[in-house]
Scaffold this active site. Structure first.
Site, PDB file in Angstrom:
ATOM      1  CG  ASP A  68      -1.707 -20.153  -0.818  1.00 30.88           C
ATOM      2  OD1 ASP A  68      -1.254 -20.216   0.184  1.00 30.88           O
ATOM      3  OD2 ASP A  68      -1.223 -21.077  -1.817  1.00 30.88           O
ATOM      4  CG  ASP A 115      -7.826  -5.009   1.779  1.00 28.03           C
ATOM      5  OD1 ASP A 115      -9.008  -4.400   2.606  1.00 28.03           O
ATOM      6  OD2 ASP A 115      -7.761  -4.992   0.460  1.00 28.03           O
ATOM      7  CG  ASP A 147     -13.362  -7.397   2.283  1.00 28.40           C
ATOM      8  OD1 ASP A 147     -13.147  -6.475   3.722  1.00 28.40           O
ATOM      9  OD2 ASP A 147     -13.950  -7.077   1.333  1.00 28.40           O
ATOM     10  CE  LYS A 187       1.973 -17.677  -2.515  1.00 26.52           C
ATOM     11  NZ  LYS A 187       1.356 -19.060  -2.465  1.00 26.52           N
ATOM     12  CE1 TYR A 242      -3.174  -2.916   0.812  1.00 28.62           C
ATOM     13  CE2 TYR A 242      -4.471  -0.830   1.213  1.00 28.62           C
ATOM     14  CZ  TYR A 242      -4.570  -2.109   1.011  1.00 28.62           C
ATOM     15  OH  TYR A 242      -5.717  -2.817   0.867  1.00 28.62           O
TER      16      TYR A 242
HETATM   17  C1  IPM Z   1     -10.355  -1.354   4.359  1.00 34.60           C
HETATM   18  C2  IPM Z   1     -10.539  -0.820   2.719  1.00 34.60           C
HETATM   19  C3  IPM Z   1      -9.273   0.101   2.504  1.00 34.60           C
HETATM   20  C4  IPM Z   1      -8.347  -0.786   2.662  1.00 34.60           C
HETATM   21  C5  IPM Z   1      -9.353   0.963   1.132  1.00 34.60           C
HETATM   22  C6  IPM Z   1     -10.737   1.719   1.056  1.00 34.60           C
HETATM   23  C7  IPM Z   1      -8.490   1.497   0.774  1.00 34.60           C
HETATM   24  O1  IPM Z   1     -10.485  -1.877   1.790  1.00 34.60           O
HETATM   25  O2  IPM Z   1     -10.189  -0.780   5.124  1.00 34.60           O
HETATM   26  O3  IPM Z   1     -10.254  -2.632   4.232  1.00 34.60           O
HETATM   27  O4  IPM Z   1      -7.568  -1.467   1.551  1.00 34.60           O
HETATM   28  O5  IPM Z   1      -7.476  -0.685   3.481  1.00 34.60           O
HETATM   29 MG    MG Z   2     -10.721  -3.769   2.654  1.00 30.42          MG
END
Ligand code: IPM
Ligand code: MG
Length: 363
Positions: free
Chosen positions: A223, A247, A251, A191, A142
């Protein structure tokens, strides 16, 4: 207690969900005799529109001067075509870096009332889902150099993934300390079969493990981890990992608990001034319709009280109010049961009603 909270409403559903969290905080202030002062901060697409910058320095200063930051969400279709370094998300990255918030804590815990909303089979859910992802937040790909250039008559792009030992060590120590407060199991995810940065990660995490003899450390390739999270999430207690892996995995982890709309997060550095935000995005498709789930943001406010303001009782009462709301059968659209019979027992509510019903339940 008096606290100054920097509030970033942001874009999309950001303003609606933040509004509900503020109503909750005001109720807490009333009951427990605190005074919360809110300073508005422009960040994201709205700041690009207003100031031509996703996070002007003056706005960042309002955050670093505060006792903590409460954030909704940023981004949206409208700003997709602006140059990469001016995107709304750049504001978020500047905020995280400017606050020194290297440690992002994302719980994946299933609410028993929402067990049927998980896409996993019942027998897997019944083994329990309760783990935390500790994600490194201000390093890695990032923040490495991003470059798009022409080479041999072709456009090519690259993003550099860099970590130094110090950055790895400080986040892994947070991982160990988090595990010490829980079930004493830390899984380091990388990884290392491909990446140098991951091999360094693995070496560093093992070099400090002897400082935490009570914690059982294991390694897992990212993975495989993605697979294990859906196969048997009950095996995890604390996962520590680098920025981009965290990240993606967070999710995935949120989804198995029913809805990404329920998950709060904290981001902290070396002080108690942190950033608190739901892990979902700005969801422009449902913005302004009063149907978003504000619970992730409300629980983020609870985390702020607990971790930054040392207000455990107050945080408990918010979490209890959310639990009571679910017990009473209220559900925003994202957590409505898909089974029609079960859905009949629930009441579908919108964003502001959800906020109001939680405020009503805070004692
Ligand atoms: C998160 C989001 C952010 C990230 C984006 C919006 C930049 O996906 O907070 O997980 O990737 O960190
Ligand atoms: Mg995210």
């Amino acid at each position: 207690m008096k606290k100054n909270i920097a509030v970033i409403r942001g874009d999309g559903i950001g303003p609606e969900i933040i509004e509900q969290a503020i109503l909750v905080l005001n109720k807490i202030a009333d009951i427990y005799g605190h005074s919360f002062n809110y300073t508005e901060v422009d960040m994201g697409g709205c700041a690009i529109d207003k100031w031509g910058d996703p996070l002007p320095d003056e706005m960042l200063k309002r955050c670093t001067d505060s006792d903590s930051v409460l954030l909704g969400a940023v981004g949206g279709e409208k700003w997709n075509s602006v140059p990469g370094n001016m995107r709304p998300e750049k504001g978020l990255l500047k905020l995280r870096a400017g606050m020194g918030a290297y440690s992002n804590n994302r719980p994946a815990k299933i609410w028993p009332q929402l067990a049927s909303a998980s896409p996993l089979r019942k027998e897997i859910v019944d083994r329990g889902i309760d783990f935390i992802i500790v994600r490194e937040l201000i390093g890695g790909v990032y923040f490495g150099e991003h470059k798009t250039e022409e080479v041999d008559g072709m456009i090519q792009a690259s993003d550099l993934l860099i970590y130094n030992e110090k950055e790895i060590e400080r986040i892994c120590r947070i991982g160990f300390e988090t595990a010490q407060k829980r079930n004493k199991k830390l899984c380091s995810v990388e990884k290392s079969n491909v990446l140098d940065s991951s091999r360094l990660w693995k070496k560093v995490v093992h070099s400090i493990a002897s400082d935490y003899p009570d914690v059982m450390l294991t390694d897992m390739l990212v993975d495989n981890c993605a697979m294990q999270i859906v196969k048997d999430p009950s095996q995890f207690d604390v996962i520590v990992t680098e920025n981009m892996f965290g990240d993606i995995l967070s999710d995935e982890a949120s989804m198995i608990t029913g809805s990404i709309g329920m998950i709060p997060s904290s981001s902290l550095g070396s002080t108690t001034c942190g950033v608190y935000e739901p892990i979902h995005g700005s969801a422009p498709d449902i913005a302004g319709k009063d149907i978003a789930n504000p619970i992730g943001t409300i629980l983020s406010a609870a985390m702020m009280l607990r971790f930054s303001f040392d207000m455990a009782k107050e945080a408990d009462s918010i979490e209890k109010a959310v639990s009571d709301l679910l017990d009473d059968g209220y559900r925003t659209g994202d957590i409505m049961p898909s089974d029609p019979e079960e859905a009949k027992l629930c009441k579908k509510i919108g964003c502001s009603e959800c906020g109001r019903l939680i405020v009503e339940r805070i004692k």
